[in-house]
Design an enzyme around this catalytic site. Structure first.
Site, PDB file in Angstrom:
ATOM      1  N   TYR A   1     -12.513  -1.208  -8.760  1.00  0.00           N
ATOM      2  CA  TYR A   1     -13.000   0.221  -9.350  1.00  0.00           C
ATOM      3  C   TYR A   1     -13.568  -0.624 -11.083  1.00  0.00           C
ATOM      4  O   TYR A   1     -14.113  -1.741 -11.465  1.00  0.00           O
ATOM      5  CB  TYR A   1     -11.321   0.405 -10.395  1.00  0.00           C
ATOM      6  CG  TYR A   1     -10.365   1.021  -9.565  1.00  0.00           C
ATOM      7  CD1 TYR A   1     -10.754   2.054  -8.238  1.00  0.00           C
ATOM      8  CD2 TYR A   1      -9.171   0.534  -9.805  1.00  0.00           C
ATOM      9  CE1 TYR A   1     -10.128   2.094  -7.725  1.00  0.00           C
ATOM     10  CE2 TYR A   1      -8.077   1.665  -9.137  1.00  0.00           C
ATOM     11  CZ  TYR A   1      -8.405   2.596  -8.165  1.00  0.00           C
ATOM     12  OH  TYR A   1      -7.748   2.497  -7.574  1.00  0.00           O
TER      13      TYR A   1
ATOM     14  N   ASN B   1      -7.755   6.017 -12.103  1.00  0.00           N
ATOM     15  CA  ASN B   1      -6.399   5.736 -11.917  1.00  0.00           C
ATOM     16  C   ASN B   1      -5.768   4.554 -12.403  1.00  0.00           C
ATOM     17  O   ASN B   1      -5.920   4.049 -13.603  1.00  0.00           O
ATOM     18  CB  ASN B   1      -5.401   6.443 -10.731  1.00  0.00           C
ATOM     19  CG  ASN B   1      -4.213   6.754 -11.165  1.00  0.00           C
ATOM     20  OD1 ASN B   1      -3.752   7.966 -11.820  1.00  0.00           O
ATOM     21  ND2 ASN B   1      -2.485   6.022 -10.286  1.00  0.00           N
ATOM     22  N   ALA B   2      -5.281   3.207 -11.565  1.00  0.00           N
ATOM     23  CA  ALA B   2      -5.227   1.603 -12.077  1.00  0.00           C
ATOM     24  C   ALA B   2      -4.669   1.889 -13.170  1.00  0.00           C
ATOM     25  O   ALA B   2      -4.709   0.468 -13.739  1.00  0.00           O
ATOM     26  CB  ALA B   2      -6.318   1.375 -12.363  1.00  0.00           C
ATOM     27  N   GLU B   3      -3.250   2.571 -13.321  1.00  0.00           N
ATOM     28  CA  GLU B   3      -2.755   2.346 -15.011  1.00  0.00           C
ATOM     29  C   GLU B   3      -3.353   1.852 -15.922  1.00  0.00           C
ATOM     30  O   GLU B   3      -3.174   1.292 -16.717  1.00  0.00           O
ATOM     31  CB  GLU B   3      -1.668   1.038 -13.960  1.00  0.00           C
ATOM     32  CG  GLU B   3      -0.866   1.317 -13.416  1.00  0.00           C
ATOM     33  CD  GLU B   3      -1.411   1.840 -12.384  1.00  0.00           C
ATOM     34  OE1 GLU B   3      -1.326   2.513 -11.739  1.00  0.00           O
ATOM     35  OE2 GLU B   3      -1.633   0.597 -10.966  1.00  0.00           O
TER      36      GLU B   3
ATOM     37  N   ASN C   1     -10.916   8.606  -6.580  1.00  0.00           N
ATOM     38  CA  ASN C   1      -9.584   7.926  -6.101  1.00  0.00           C
ATOM     39  C   ASN C   1      -8.898   9.252  -5.998  1.00  0.00           C
ATOM     40  O   ASN C   1      -8.729   9.246  -6.909  1.00  0.00           O
ATOM     41  CB  ASN C   1      -9.131   6.385  -6.941  1.00  0.00           C
ATOM     42  CG  ASN C   1      -8.212   6.100  -6.377  1.00  0.00           C
ATOM     43  OD1 ASN C   1      -8.485   5.556  -5.444  1.00  0.00           O
ATOM     44  ND2 ASN C   1      -7.238   5.781  -6.687  1.00  0.00           N
ATOM     45  N   GLU C   2      -8.138   8.534  -4.642  1.00  0.00           N
ATOM     46  CA  GLU C   2      -6.628   9.591  -4.516  1.00  0.00           C
ATOM     47  C   GLU C   2      -6.893  10.899  -4.873  1.00  0.00           C
ATOM     48  O   GLU C   2      -5.828  12.019  -5.962  1.00  0.00           O
ATOM     49  CB  GLU C   2      -5.737   8.674  -5.436  1.00  0.00           C
ATOM     50  CG  GLU C   2      -5.144   8.062  -4.296  1.00  0.00           C
ATOM     51  CD  GLU C   2      -4.006   7.782  -5.066  1.00  0.00           C
ATOM     52  OE1 GLU C   2      -2.639   6.735  -4.669  1.00  0.00           O
ATOM     53  OE2 GLU C   2      -3.389   7.270  -5.757  1.00  0.00           O
TER      54      GLU C   2
ATOM     55  N   GLU D   1      -6.047   1.097   0.233  1.00  0.00           N
ATOM     56  CA  GLU D   1      -5.961   0.007  -1.270  1.00  0.00           C
ATOM     57  C   GLU D   1      -3.961   0.366  -0.150  1.00  0.00           C
ATOM     58  O   GLU D   1      -3.122   1.307   0.790  1.00  0.00           O
ATOM     59  CB  GLU D   1      -4.725   0.879  -2.024  1.00  0.00           C
ATOM     60  CG  GLU D   1      -6.272   1.224  -3.330  1.00  0.00           C
ATOM     61  CD  GLU D   1      -6.141   2.357  -4.906  1.00  0.00           C
ATOM     62  OE1 GLU D   1      -4.571   2.560  -4.284  1.00  0.00           O
ATOM     63  OE2 GLU D   1      -6.938   2.679  -4.935  1.00  0.00           O
TER      64      GLU D   1
ATOM     65  N   TYR E   1       0.907  -7.578 -11.385  1.00  0.00           N
ATOM     66  CA  TYR E   1       0.409  -7.016 -10.506  1.00  0.00           C
ATOM     67  C   TYR E   1       1.206  -7.818  -9.072  1.00  0.00           C
ATOM     68  O   TYR E   1       2.133  -7.301  -8.093  1.00  0.00           O
ATOM     69  CB  TYR E   1      -0.313  -5.934  -9.707  1.00  0.00           C
ATOM     70  CG  TYR E   1      -0.775  -5.088  -9.556  1.00  0.00           C
ATOM     71  CD1 TYR E   1      -0.484  -4.072  -9.699  1.00  0.00           C
ATOM     72  CD2 TYR E   1      -0.166  -4.806  -8.081  1.00  0.00           C
ATOM     73  CE1 TYR E   1      -0.300  -2.359  -9.084  1.00  0.00           C
ATOM     74  CE2 TYR E   1      -0.052  -3.628  -6.933  1.00  0.00           C
ATOM     75  CZ  TYR E   1      -0.286  -2.377  -8.489  1.00  0.00           C
ATOM     76  OH  TYR E   1      -0.127  -1.293  -7.095  1.00  0.00           O
TER      77      TYR E   1
HETATM   78  C1  IPT Z   1      -2.731   4.481  -6.650  1.00  0.00           C
HETATM   79  C2  IPT Z   1      -3.675   4.161  -7.467  1.00  0.00           C
HETATM   80  O1  IPT Z   1      -4.767   4.659  -6.590  1.00  0.00           O
HETATM   81  C3  IPT Z   1      -3.787   3.014  -7.947  1.00  0.00           C
HETATM   82  O2  IPT Z   1      -5.390   3.462  -8.731  1.00  0.00           O
HETATM   83  C4  IPT Z   1      -3.034   3.149  -8.350  1.00  0.00           C
HETATM   84  O3  IPT Z   1      -2.828   3.426  -9.315  1.00  0.00           O
HETATM   85  C5  IPT Z   1      -2.010   2.306  -7.556  1.00  0.00           C
HETATM   86  O4  IPT Z   1      -1.282   3.813  -6.520  1.00  0.00           O
HETATM   87  C6  IPT Z   1      -0.045   1.897  -7.887  1.00  0.00           C
HETATM   88  O5  IPT Z   1      -0.076   0.523  -8.500  1.00  0.00           O
HETATM   89  S1  IPT Z   1      -1.352   5.843  -7.154  1.00  0.00           S
HETATM   90  C7  IPT Z   1      -0.114   5.970  -6.034  1.00  0.00           C
HETATM   91  C8  IPT Z   1       0.740   4.826  -5.827  1.00  0.00           C
HETATM   92  C9  IPT Z   1       0.764   7.378  -6.446  1.00  0.00           C
END
Ligand code: IPT
Length: 985
Positions: free
Chosen positions: A88, A132-134, A191-192, A287, A353
């Site tokens: 990302y 996203n990616a926290e 993303n998503e 992912e 993680y």
């Molecule tokens: C999904 C996201 O694409 C990624 O950026 C990250 O947030 C990850 O999962 C969780 O660590 S979110 C999905 C679990 C709703």
């Protein structure tokens, strides 16, 4: 919350689906004429015309601000047998100030792409705009809070906001595409993009197709010609206008507190659901769960590793293969660090993680398990044209066993049986017979004696039939295949199972073969020769090596020993027909003349075994000669003694620490005239404040770290109470003062992101002047998961305040965050690195600042009441080259008290420690941020939220691991010294 009801829907669809058995389509070329290097058909991608499995791991360059360490991580990914890395890019980091891009220094992506190329990995580039990616804002920039309207749809204001970024990052991606000699083979917009909202916050079932069109157009305009992919949050058919539709999946969930017992049953409908949505493209999971995130107050990553450990990899990764997944990206393979306030409020400084490669870059057992699987798939080309033909239906003699049969519908021969516990969360061990289809008819295996096929609890295995290993035709194997190679005409086949299990392999041969046990106990091997096959059964121990005549060498090893094998070149072209046993990590192997030169990392004494062609006459390890002896089975073996020198690690408790009060704001003489005046009377924020002026930090350009507010009032007389509604994000805290008098604090808890507080005033005298000072946390910008949502604009600051007793007259409100806000001063470390505390605004966290006039005090002595102090010390490290010794800063945490610490190492914010919330107490600081050869400046802010004050229980530098080897010289990241900040206050 995300609605996953569609999952149920697709499960139902999958049940009913008839699996199509069409013949393969021809290659598809994107936007014909653009490029023909990366193509695909309905089974898999092709690179340069060659059918490939894309097995990739996710890494975030922005979470590792040491350019020279990328190669370390990337070589570790390559050594798994993977061929790709996915990244990302975080928009908010590189465009902290609107219109001004920072691609310099640690934010430059070029060293990462160069390292990927050097490691031999392709890159999947995923620049967002949303990731996203926290992460802070999920990638969206802080200044976006002032851009009116919905984000992540075709709102014109939003379009104008993201287009310059996609143009800027797009050009960098385009330049590094495989078509230009770079490593990038795939690019993902957004993303998503899977859940959508109306402006009023209600759910909208429609994705914004115009937004998707604009994104693809922007990718095009930037010169991106490699295939585009999507990453749907489930197989929901969103964003299908990309070249190859993809989705993500986190099958084991995130309940780190209840490892394994909380595992859901693995899904079996993915292949069919994928075919419904995208029948002409490979089944692609952009992912797949490589670990778990963990919130403030969470279970901690070691606990998450119990949920997502080697067992999870065995069960769920093999289940992904059972749905014929031909692009698989593991999120995360290396998480890294949320340094410099990069996290969203849902996470803390570590983004470990529980990944295969830990935050400190050490390898977890899971790493070795993934290596076994990736190596197998890379030498099993038929997997790429195999599809499930019997899902959850295959007859079995075993109770509660689920078998999926994959059939190679192009080669029309090979089968893969993926065998798992139906309920892998349960603690059942099973032993049974399996019915399989082979070219020799239906067989029930194992065949010899009364042996059974064993499947322990939380495990899964792959059984193959009609599997060619070079010239050797394997009729079937109940032992799992690690790899095979043809070396000087001899086929070397590596097989494994759990210790003590029996396993069987049957090889087609019409000549009687001599079975010669060259290593291990011969009574653990039984065999039966027929006119067409040789079937061997093993009781699996540490290692048995059997020669079948002179042209086949079987290694049968237990799983833990299997971990020791490395295949430097997993391609079947036999450019480098070499297998190496031994070493913590094998990084590279290459012939120079007749010398096989190996590089990598070791710990302890290592016995290397080199399985190589006769051409190899000598061996070196990191340049040093290894003396070897010939084994009974014709390989070379040599011993290597690791040297990991002792190093002096300074005792932080004994260092000389200097300190200052970092809250001068609560003295009556403090002058805040240089602060920003909060004078906005309107906001684009959807939540309209009840205050006379807007008190939202992002409206004034402050997006990270601590925020300070100062409200100046003239008393009406008799004010007895101050009430406020304040928001900072999960686990935030704040403290309030009236002039120099402390009123109280909200000490925070894992979940609350906002608080309504009431504080008693000692009745104000008429016409007296009062300043209400508030110090608060900004825990990071919220994410914005739904398209059309504006959640990342969630305010940090006050939505309301009032007085009890009487109403004073407001003179004005002042605020500050980091010095300069979006016009931040530290270009090298980026906008997110700093917060609003006095010492940080002044730059006292930076190396080179002269603190000799400060008083001495250690943070172990600490602060005697509520408030905040700032501590500095320096120390030297002298860690030799040729080793990798990751170091962390660890805090003692026996007694939980309400205080918070931010750690600055050589000016880099590398941790936020909350003593009474946790869970993180250990903060890895990478080499390159820590200067391993010279002086380091360590600075800490200590914010006490208790009347009794706060002191650190202990603080230590800890060497977490010692290996010899490493990636080579690591240049320190730029760490510019303190210079006077003329505009600071
Ligand atoms: C999904 C996201 O694409 C990624 O950026 C990250 O947030 C990850 O999962 C969780 O660590 S979110 C999905 C679990 C709703």
């Amino acid at each position: 919350m995300v609605s996953f009801s569609k999952i149920a829907l697709f499960a139902a669809v999958a049940q009913a689906a008839v699996i199509p058995q069409e013949s393969p389509t021809g290659l598809k070329v994107k936007r014909s004429g653009d490029q023909d290097i990366v193509t695909w058909d309905k089974y898999s991608f092709f690179v340069n015309g060659e059918r490939v499995l894309i097995y990739s791991g996710e890494v975030h360059p922005f979470r590792n601000p040491v350019q020279d360490l990328h190669l370390d991580v990337l070589q570790k990914i390559k050594a798994l047998g993977f061929n790709a890395v996915s990244i990302y890019v975080h928009w908010g980091v590189v465009e902290y100030e609107r219109g001004k891009f920072n691609w310099d220094g640690v934010f430059n992506l070029q060293p990462f792409f160069d390292a990927a190329k050097a490691a031999g990995l392709w890159v999947i580039a995923r620049p967002g705009p949303y990731i996203n990616a926290e992460s802070a804002g999920g990638g969206l920039p802080g200044w976006g809070a002032r851009v009116e309207g919905q984000w992540r749809n075709s709102n014109a204001n939003y379009t104008a906001a993201w287009q310059p970024y996609i143009n800027s990052v797009g050009k960098i991606i385009a330049k590094n595409q495989i078509t230009n000699g770079g490593p990038i083979i795939i690019a993902q917009p957004e993303n998503e993009y899977s859940g959508f909202m109306n402006p009023d916050g209600t759910l909208n079932p429609q994705e914004d197709l115009e937004y998707e069109r604009l994104l693809l157009e922007a990718f095009d305009e930037a010169g991106i010609v490699v295939p585009t992919v999507s990453n749907d949050a489930w197989i929901g058919g969103h964003f299908t206008s990309v070249d190859v539709y993809g989705y993500d999946n986190y099958p084991a969930g995130f309940d780190c507190a209840n490892p394994i017992s909380s595992w859901p049953d693995p899904p079996d409908y993915f292949y069919a659901a994928h075919r419904d949505v995208a029948p002409n493209t490979p089944n692609s999971i952009l992912e797949y769960q490589g670990g778990a995130f963990d919130p403030w107050g969470g279970a901690g990553f070691e606990q998450c590793y119990k949920l997502i450990g080697p067992e999870m990899v065995r069960v769920y990764y093999k289940n992904a293969y059972a749905s014929a997944t031909h692009l698989l990206n593991i999120y995360m393979i290396f998480g890294g660090t949320n340094w410099g306030h990069l996290t969203n409020p849902g996470g803390y400084s570590s983004y470990d993680y529980a990944a295969a490669i830990a935050e400190d870059r050490t390898l977890r057992e899971k790493y070795y398990e993934i290596k076994l699987q990736a190596n197998f798939l890379m030498v099993s080309p038929a997997y790429l044209t195999s599809v499930p033909v019997n899902v959850q239906k295959f007859p079995t003699s075993g109770p509660n066993i689920t078998i999926t049969e994959l059939w190679d519908e192009v080669g029309e021969k090979q089968r893969f049986y993926i065998i798992r516990q139906s309920k892998p969360s349960e603690n059942t061990n099973s032993a049974f017979k399996v019915d399989i289809e082979t070219s020799a008819g239906q067989l029930t295996v194992p065949q010899l004696g009364n042996a059974a096929f064993s499947l322990p609890a939380h495990d899964s295995k792959i059984l193959v039939t009609d599997y060619p290993a070079g010239p050797v035709d394997i009729l079937y194997s109940t032992l799992e295949i690690l790899t095979w190679k043809v070396i000087d005409g001899k086929t070397v086949l590596l097989l494994y199972a759990n210790t003590g299990e029996s396993g069987e392999i049957s090889v087609l041969t019409n000549t009687a073969r001599k079975v010669d046990v060259r290593r291990g106990k011969s009574n653990t091997v039984t065999f039966k020769q027929t006119s067409s096959s040789l079937t061997l059964q093993f009781v699996v121990g540490h290692e048995t090596v059997v020669a079948l005549d002179d042209d086949i060498l079987l290694y049968v090893v237990d799983r833990v020993n299997a971990y020791n094998f490395w295949v430097p070149d997993v391609n079947l072209k036999d450019d480098l027909p070499v297998i190496i046993k031994g070493g913590y990590l094998l990084r590279t192997a290459k012939f120079s003349g007749n010398t096989l030169a190996l590089t990598g990392d070791t710990n302890g004494t290592t016995v290397f075994e080199v399985i190589a062609p006769k051409k190899a006459q000598a061996y070196t390890w990191n340049g040093k000669r290894i003396d070897t002896d010939l084994t009974r089975h014709g390989t070379q073996e040599g011993r290597y003694r690791t040297t990991t020198p002792r190093v002096d690690i300074p005792d932080l408790a004994r260092l000389k620490w200097k300190y200052i009060n970092t809250l001068p704001e609560v003295s009556n003489s403090y002058d805040d005239s240089n602060w920003v005046t909060a004078d906005h009377t309107s906001t684009t924020n959807k939540i309209k404040p009840l205050t006379p002026v807007v008190l939202y930090a992002s409206d004034y350009g402050f997006h990270s770290g601590n925020i300070l507010w100062r409200g100046h009032f003239t008393a009406a007389g008799g004010e007895s109470e101050f009430n406020l509604s304040i928001q900072g994000g999960n686990a935030f805290a704040y403290s309030v003062w009236d002039n120099d008098k402390y009123l109280g604090s909200f000490t925070g808890a894992p979940a609350p992101s906002a608080h309504n507080g009431t504080y008693t005033l000692s009745s104000w005298a008429k016409d007296s002047n009062h300043v209400i000072t508030i110090l608060q946390d900004h825990m990071g910008l919220e994410q914005n998961w739904f398209g059309g949502e504006e959640n990342f604009k969630s305010f940090r600051g006050l939505s309301d305040y009032s007085f009890g007793g009487a109403n004073p007259t407001l003179k004005h409100w002042k605020l500050t965050g980091n010095l300069g806000g979006e016009k931040f001063v530290d270009w090298a470390r980026g906008g997110y690195n700093e917060g609003g505390l006095f010492a940080i605004r002044k730059g006292y966290h930076l190396p080179g600042f002269d603190d000799s006039k400060w008083a001495s005090k250690s943070p172990l002595k600490g602060i005697s009441g509520p408030g905040a102090e700032f501590y500095r010390t320096t120390f030297n490290l002298n860690i030799p080259d040729g080793v990798d010794y990751p170091i962390s800063i660890d805090f003692g945490n026996k007694v939980k008290e309400s205080y918070r610490v931010e750690i600055y190492v050589n000016g880099w914010q590398f941790g936020k420690y909350i003593d009474d919330i946790g869970p993180q107490t250990s903060f890895p600081i990478p080499q390159g941020i820590l200067n391993y050869k010279g002086e380091n400046t360590l600075a800490l802010s200590l914010w006490s939220l208790e009347d009794g004050g706060a002191a650190l229980e202990s603080i230590d530098l800890v060497v977490r691991n010692k290996v010899e080897g490493g990636v080579g010289a690591v240049k320190n990241s730029p760490a510019p010294n303190y210079t006077v900040r003329p505009s600071s206050y």
